[in-house]
Write a protein that holds these residues in place. Structure first.
Motif, short mmCIF file in Angstrom:
data_model
loop_
_atom_site.label_atom_id
_atom_site.label_comp_id
_atom_site.label_asym_id
_atom_site.label_seq_id
_atom_site.Cartn_x
_atom_site.Cartn_y
_atom_site.Cartn_z
N ILE A 30 -6.43 -3.56 21.78
CA ILE A 30 -5.11 -2.93 21.71
C ILE A 30 -5.28 -1.42 21.82
CG2 ILE A 30 -4.15 -4.83 20.34
CD1 ILE A 30 -4.14 -2.87 17.92
N TRP A 31 -4.17 -0.74 22.07
CA TRP A 31 -4.21 0.72 22.19
C TRP A 31 -4.80 1.33 20.92
CZ3 TRP A 31 1.73 0.75 23.27
CH2 TRP A 31 1.99 0.15 24.51
N PRO A 32 -5.71 2.27 21.06
CA PRO A 32 -6.31 2.90 19.87
C PRO A 32 -5.27 3.52 18.93
CG PRO A 32 -7.59 3.44 21.81
CD PRO A 32 -6.34 2.73 22.30
N ASP A 33 -4.21 4.13 19.49
CA ASP A 33 -3.19 4.72 18.63
C ASP A 33 -2.37 3.66 17.90
OD1 ASP A 33 -2.18 4.23 21.22
OD2 ASP A 33 -0.75 5.87 21.15
N MET A 34 -2.26 2.47 18.49
CA MET A 34 -1.57 1.36 17.80
C MET A 34 -2.43 0.86 16.64
SD MET A 34 1.13 -0.43 17.61
CE MET A 34 1.79 -2.01 17.16
N ALA A 35 -3.72 0.70 16.88
CA ALA A 35 -4.62 0.26 15.82
C ALA A 35 -4.61 1.26 14.66
CB ALA A 35 -6.04 0.08 16.36
N ALA A 36 -4.65 2.54 14.98
CA ALA A 36 -4.65 3.57 13.93
C ALA A 36 -3.34 3.55 13.16
CB ALA A 36 -4.88 4.95 14.56
N ALA A 37 -2.21 3.36 13.85
CA ALA A 37 -0.91 3.31 13.18
C ALA A 37 -0.82 2.11 12.25
CB ALA A 37 0.22 3.28 14.21
N LEU A 38 -1.29 0.96 12.69
CA LEU A 38 -1.27 -0.23 11.83
C LEU A 38 -2.06 0.03 10.55
CD1 LEU A 38 -1.72 -2.98 14.56
CD2 LEU A 38 0.23 -2.81 12.99
N LYS A 39 -3.25 0.55 10.69
CA LYS A 39 -4.09 0.81 9.52
C LYS A 39 -3.43 1.83 8.59
CE LYS A 39 -7.88 -0.10 7.35
NZ LYS A 39 -8.05 -1.40 6.75
N ALA A 40 -2.88 2.90 9.18
CA ALA A 40 -2.28 3.97 8.38
C ALA A 40 -1.03 3.52 7.62
CB ALA A 40 -1.94 5.16 9.28
N THR A 41 -0.35 2.49 8.13
CA THR A 41 0.89 2.04 7.48
C THR A 41 0.69 0.79 6.62
OG1 THR A 41 1.54 0.83 9.48
CG2 THR A 41 2.37 3.09 9.24
N GLY A 42 -0.57 0.39 6.41
CA GLY A 42 -0.83 -0.66 5.44
C GLY A 42 -0.98 -2.07 5.97
N TRP A 43 -1.25 -2.23 7.27
CA TRP A 43 -1.49 -3.56 7.83
C TRP A 43 -3.01 -3.78 7.77
CZ3 TRP A 43 2.41 -6.46 10.71
CH2 TRP A 43 3.68 -5.86 10.66
N ASN A 44 -3.51 -4.31 6.67
CA ASN A 44 -4.94 -4.45 6.43
C ASN A 44 -5.40 -5.89 6.63
OD1 ASN A 44 -5.27 -1.67 5.43
ND2 ASN A 44 -3.92 -2.39 3.81
N ASN A 45 -6.67 -6.01 7.04
CA ASN A 45 -7.27 -7.33 7.24
C ASN A 45 -6.36 -8.17 8.15
OD1 ASN A 45 -9.35 -9.16 6.87
ND2 ASN A 45 -8.45 -10.07 5.06
N TYR A 46 -5.86 -7.57 9.21
CA TYR A 46 -4.87 -8.18 10.10
C TYR A 46 -5.57 -9.02 11.16
CZ TYR A 46 -0.62 -8.14 13.10
OH TYR A 46 0.48 -8.47 13.85
N SER A 47 -5.16 -10.27 11.27
CA SER A 47 -5.70 -11.19 12.28
C SER A 47 -4.58 -11.98 12.92
CB SER A 47 -6.67 -12.20 11.64
OG SER A 47 -7.79 -11.56 11.10
#
Length: 114
Positions: A30-47
């Motif tokens: 996925i787009w690196p900025d999308m991955a960073a946004a998910l992590k920064a907003t609390g989407w952890n251990n996402y599968s």
């Protein structure tokens, strides 16, 4: 973040069968900025898990589902991603990150061991 402060979220969506190969390919990186946004907003251990008929099951842990969704809604990258990914799903009510069917948790081993 500990298990005690995390909400475990499991959800399902239905990918259009003819779009499965492209959907899978788009998630290989996925787009690196999308991955960073998910992590920064609390989407952890996402599968995400995809059955061959298009049944998609997602799982993530977050301090708050509402805060995670609100946080992502405020990002520009999420608006672009949701606009592109919405066309992959059957009978979607809203964007994929808010229109999913949340599944109820009926068993968690660590809860029973505690």
């Amino acid at each position: 973040m500990t298990a005690e402060t995390s909400e475990r979220v499991c959800f399902q969506l239905q990918v259009k069968p003819e779009r499965i190969p492209e959907y899978t390919e788009r998630h290989r990186a996925i787009w690196p900025d999308m991955a960073a946004a998910l992590k920064a907003t609390g989407w952890n251990n996402y599968s995400l898990f995809l059955r061959e008929d298009g049944l998609l099951i997602g799982y993530f842990e977050t301090p708050s589902l509402a805060a995670a969704q609100t946080g992502m809604a405020a990002t520009e990258v999420n608006a672009r991603w949701q606009a592109e990914m919405g066309e992959f799903f059957v009978a979607l009510d809203g964007a994929p990150d808010t229109g999913f069917l949340r599944l109820s948790e009926v068993f968690h081993l660590e809860d029973q061991l505690a």
